[in-house]
Enzyme design. Structure first.
Site, PDB file in Angstrom:
ATOM      1  N   TRP A 139      -3.678  24.195 -19.812  1.00  0.00           N
ATOM      2  CA  TRP A 139      -4.047  25.333 -18.954  1.00  0.00           C
ATOM      3  C   TRP A 139      -5.460  25.132 -18.386  1.00  0.00           C
ATOM      4  O   TRP A 139      -5.754  25.535 -17.266  1.00  0.00           O
ATOM      5  CB  TRP A 139      -4.016  26.626 -19.784  1.00  0.00           C
ATOM      6  CG  TRP A 139      -4.350  27.861 -18.990  1.00  0.00           C
ATOM      7  CD1 TRP A 139      -3.492  28.681 -18.320  1.00  0.00           C
ATOM      8  CD2 TRP A 139      -5.664  28.426 -18.780  1.00  0.00           C
ATOM      9  NE1 TRP A 139      -4.156  29.702 -17.701  1.00  0.00           N
ATOM     10  CE2 TRP A 139      -5.500  29.570 -17.964  1.00  0.00           C
ATOM     11  CE3 TRP A 139      -6.943  28.073 -19.187  1.00  0.00           C
ATOM     12  CZ2 TRP A 139      -6.570  30.362 -17.569  1.00  0.00           C
ATOM     13  CZ3 TRP A 139      -8.008  28.862 -18.781  1.00  0.00           C
ATOM     14  CH2 TRP A 139      -7.824  29.989 -17.986  1.00  0.00           C
ATOM     15  N   HIS A 140      -6.324  24.464 -19.168  1.00  0.00           N
ATOM     16  CA  HIS A 140      -7.710  24.285 -18.751  1.00  0.00           C
ATOM     17  C   HIS A 140      -7.893  23.208 -17.692  1.00  0.00           C
ATOM     18  O   HIS A 140      -8.958  23.113 -17.081  1.00  0.00           O
ATOM     19  CB  HIS A 140      -8.600  23.974 -19.961  1.00  0.00           C
ATOM     20  CG  HIS A 140      -8.848  25.173 -20.817  1.00  0.00           C
ATOM     21  ND1 HIS A 140      -7.955  25.597 -21.760  1.00  0.00           N
ATOM     22  CD2 HIS A 140      -9.875  26.060 -20.848  1.00  0.00           C
ATOM     23  CE1 HIS A 140      -8.424  26.689 -22.352  1.00  0.00           C
ATOM     24  NE2 HIS A 140      -9.579  26.990 -21.812  1.00  0.00           N
ATOM     25  N   GLY A 141      -6.882  22.392 -17.487  1.00  0.00           N
ATOM     26  CA  GLY A 141      -7.008  21.376 -16.446  1.00  0.00           C
ATOM     27  C   GLY A 141      -5.922  20.328 -16.571  1.00  0.00           C
ATOM     28  O   GLY A 141      -5.401  20.078 -17.663  1.00  0.00           O
TER      29      GLY A 141
END
Lengths: 463, 362
Positions: A314-316
């Protein structure tokens, strides 16, 4: 538009708030329109994508409510969630997937080169949570403008917190604007702005200087690890504070996102205090539906792995984020099996353990190549490097003040001091005078940093 | 957030700041130039559909908003003072202040830049100065003196200069200046050296090149404070310098010709108008010029010098003029090396490369 910019502070915010407070019963409309301007400033094309996604949420929310008792509900919710995830997947992960498939198959595929819309992960998750909640029994929002105001609301649009629809459903219809709440919101906003501009950006400068340094040493390794972890914390929690503060000014109560995570004594506790709105989202929409911890041990491990894989990615869209998410899995399992009990016995040991794990985890978070993690952790253990160099000592002296301030800011010390002062009559009187002055001074200092600064990164462009 | 008075005060005070500054931002007359930073300020970007849709308008507007902010200088000063005195930073905007001197941190040697400079020197020697007597002299910056005492990090000076010494050992004779220079030779707020203190430097260079100087000068002073380049960059409350210059019967007879416009143009040795301008140090030979000559009609010999130099050479060259009939000053940052031969006569001339460390490292 960044909160920490002259454009936002002095060209956008005052007038957006003025229109908002003058708009009577059209507050949601004004909020929606100002949010569109805010988003279009950074993403002039993708603003249509956000409105389109809101439209999907609106239509499927109403349909999910209408067919709540029938078998169609499941499909309707499923379709809207799949559509949202497809859009998120296409814009965020297409390049990553194509690149890796091409690498594995040896194909010479050209990357689609899709530009990631800022904040897409936040507003997509808000839209998904809305439709699922409606499917679970929440009332659907019939007014498109109100739903659009919720999904696109500028305070939390680009860096969270992820506000669940159920959390502010009532406030969307009717909210109270009190003097105390507005003043509290202003205070929270300025405090967040200072965390970002004064502390996080300065720590960012330090980490950049360390990266540029050609003289590795044990001290330099620790400076990079500690400053890097604190930079992310102050940047992210500063943004959350600004968002929560702006929400309060507008009459909304947003959920807290950070609760002094660095004072935790275990990884599990850290994640109950760090990016809480995301943790709660994954808990409610992924972990618990999968069975949570009340399943067999292998299934528990599967659930943990899936949740942390999802949290990481989700963060990248990059391998370091995948590893970053999965990095926590063994610690969760170990803490659940036996380490958790051991850690409870020693404050010092548990804090050292947690801080080391977190510092290493943020090394993984920051790097582009995994070998760099080994390089920096090796340096932190003094592998093949001197204890210190003249340059590292200079960095320590140069940034000593901000490091001390940051370490203090990671603890609830200032909050305790404030509460203690407020509880006494004299202290409350002093605060009455001191607080407005301090906020005014802090705002001027933040502005001075923005006017003078060449370093003001936006860390969430990959979220 | 405390009591009712407290809340009201917060709202009133911050609203005044937000709205007041906002109106000021929008109504303030635009400024073109920042004297302290010595750069042009951003202008309002063009508002066209293409600029907006590409996001360029927004990016440029951010720069514009920061550059044109009301009381910008005061805010920059506030920022520097806060960092320096409250947070205890040892440098601000890469400038540190110690022993009363402001200096730019120079921690890392830029090997690529140094190599380019070395290759330029070698190219010139090879192309134009095959039979000439060639000299090289490097000017240490204040870091060289300050870092020893203060502990501020500084690049490996011996290694850096060694690269030039080693690279030019077959083509140029090195004249060291470290021993004749000290902190007192430099301005406190600027990177340059003070002309009035350069007797030792001029003597050393002249001795190295086989000429002698009598140094027949008086000291003049510009009656305005000199705020050097670091003063503006640091934006700290520093004491300004005094800008002094050497003059005498000889300097009055020197003929300075500038060739930058394509045709010869006589200019002043000391441009007093510039002494009161944006960068007062530009008073020496009118600042950045690609090609200049200084002719000495009183010269007792026919010797000529071709001096490849940076801005440090502007204040030094007049002092060497006593020993030469003609000095040609070339700044290869502003003139193509391939075309130097069209403008400069190297026949029988001494050739001196005189560069400051910071130039060679950038």
């Amino acid at each position: 538009m960044l909160f920490s910019s002259i454009t936002f502070l002095y060209y956008f915010l005052p007038w957006a708030l003025l229109f908002y407070f003058l708009s009577g019963r059209y507050k949601n409309l004004v909020l929606f329109l100002t949010s569109l301007v805010f988003y279009a400033w950074g993403e002039p094309i993708y603003v249509f994508l956000m409105v389109f996604l809101t439209g999907i949420g609106y239509v499927f929310g109403i349909l999910a409510e209408k067919y709540r008792e029938s078998v169609w509900k499941k499909y309707l919710v499923g379709i809207s969630v799949a559509a949202a995830l497809f859009i998120l997947g296409y814009f965020k992960y297409a390049d990553f997937v194509v690149e890796n498939v091409a690498r594995v198959t040896g194909s010479a595929w050209e990357l689609p080169g899709i530009v990631l819309p800022i904040g897409i992960s936040f507003y997509t998750f808000q839209m998904i949570s809305y439709v699922i909640d409606v499917g679970r029994g929440q009332k659907a929002q019939k007014n498109f403008i109100s739903l659009a105001a919720y999904i696109s609301m500028f305070p939390q649009l680009v860096a969270g917190p992820i506000v669940r629809y159920s959390h502010i459903e009532g406030q969307l219809e009717q909210r109270i604007h009190s003097k105390d709440m507005i003043a509290g919101g202003i205070g929270r906003f300025i405090a967040g702005l200072s965390k970002k501009v004064v502390i996080a950006n300065t720590l960012g400068e330090l980490t950049q200087n360390v990266l540029d340094s050609g003289q590795p040493s044990l001290l330099l390794g620790w400076l990079y690890g500690v400053a890097g972890a604190m930079q992310i914390y102050f940047d992210f929690s500063g943004y959350s504070d600004m968002a929560i503060g702006l929400g309060e000014i507008l009459g909304f109560h947003f959920p807290e996102n950070f609760n002094y995570p660095f004072i935790s004594r275990s990884v599990a506790e850290f994640w109950r205090r760090w990016h809480m709105s995301l943790g709660n989202w994954f808990r409610d929409y992924l972990y618990i539906p999968l069975g949570g911890s009340r399943v067999s041990f292998p299934k528990y491990i599967r659930n943990i792995c899936l949740v942390w894989l999802a949290t990481g990615i989700w963060h990248g869209a990059a391998w370091n984020f995948v590893f970053w998410g999965l990095f926590f899995v063994p610690f969760f399992i170990l803490e659940k099996l036996w380490l958790g009990k051991k850690l409870e016995n020693s404050r010092i040991l548990s804090r050292c353990y947690l801080l080391f794990v977190i510092i290493v985890s943020f090394l993984i978070f920051r790097v582009e190549h995994m070998e760099e993690v080994l390089y920096w952790t090796g340096m932190m253990f003094g592998r093949g490097v001197p204890f210190s160099t003249r340059e590292a000592l200079f960095f320590l002296k140069d940034y000593g003040g901000i490091l001390i301030l940051a370490v203090f800011g990671c603890t609830p010390g200032a909050k305790h001091l404030y509460v203690k002062m407020k509880s006494t009559e004299t202290g409350a009187k002093v605060l009455d005078v001191l607080l407005p002055v301090c906020l005014g001074v802090m705002l001027f200092i933040d502005t001075a940093y923005l006017v003078n600064s060449s370093y003001n990164p936006f860390l969430y462009f990959r979220f | 957030m405390g009591g009712k008075r407290n809340g009201r005060a917060v709202i009133i005070l911050t609203s005044m700041i937000f709205f007041g500054m906002s109106l000021w931002c929008m109504g303030k007359p635009r400024e073109e130039f920042s004297a302290s930073e010595r750069r042009h300020l951003a202008e309002i970007p063009k508002f066209t559909a293409d600029e907006v849709l590409s996001g360029r308008f927004m990016r440029h507007f951010e720069e514009y908003a920061a550059d044109q902010f009301p009381m910008r200088e005061e805010f920059r000063r506030l920022n520097s003072v806060f960092q320096f005195y409250v947070l205890g930073k040892k440098e601000v905007n890469n400038i540190y202040v110690t022993n009363g001197y402001a200096e730019k941190l120079m921690v890392k040697a830029d090997r690529d830049a140094a190599e380019k400079w070395l290759n330029r020197i070698l190219y010139i020697c090879d192309t134009y100065a095959g039979d000439n007597r060639v000299f090289l002299s490097l000017i240490p910056d204040k870091n060289y003196f300050l870092s020893r005492e203060s502990g501020y990090p500084f690049l490996d000076y011996q290694e850096f200069t060694g690269m030039f010494l080693h690279g030019t050992r077959d083509v140029a004779e090195y004249i060291p200046l470290e021993e004749v220079l000290s902190l007192e030779n430099y301005y406190a707020t600027d990177l340059h050296w003070k002309q009035e203190t350069l007797e030792g430097v001029a003597d050393t260079l002249a001795g190295g090149m086989g000429i002698s100087l009598s140094f027949p000068y008086d000291v003049g002073e510009v009656d305005a404070p000199f705020y050097g380049v670091y003063y503006g960059q640091a934006s700290l409350p520093l004491k300004p310098d005094k800008l002094k210059y050497l003059y005498g019967p000889l300097t009055e007879k020197l003929i300075v010709t500038c060739y930058d416009s394509g045709k010869p143009e006589i200019i002043s040795l000391y441009d007093m108008e510039k002494a009161y301008g944006r960068d007062a140090y530009e008073m020496f030979l009118s600042g950045s010029k690609a090609l200049l000559t200084i002719e000495n009609p009183e010269s007792k010999n026919d010797r000529e010098l071709v001096m490849f130099r940076d801005s440090f050479g502007s204040s030094l060259a007049p002092l060497l003029a006593e020993g030469y009939k003609k000095i040609t000053l070339v700044d290869i940052r502003y003139i193509s090396m391939e075309r130097i031969g069209e403008f400069v006569d190297f026949e029988g001339a001494d050739v001196l490369f005189l560069y400051h460390l910071q130039v060679l490292n950038s």
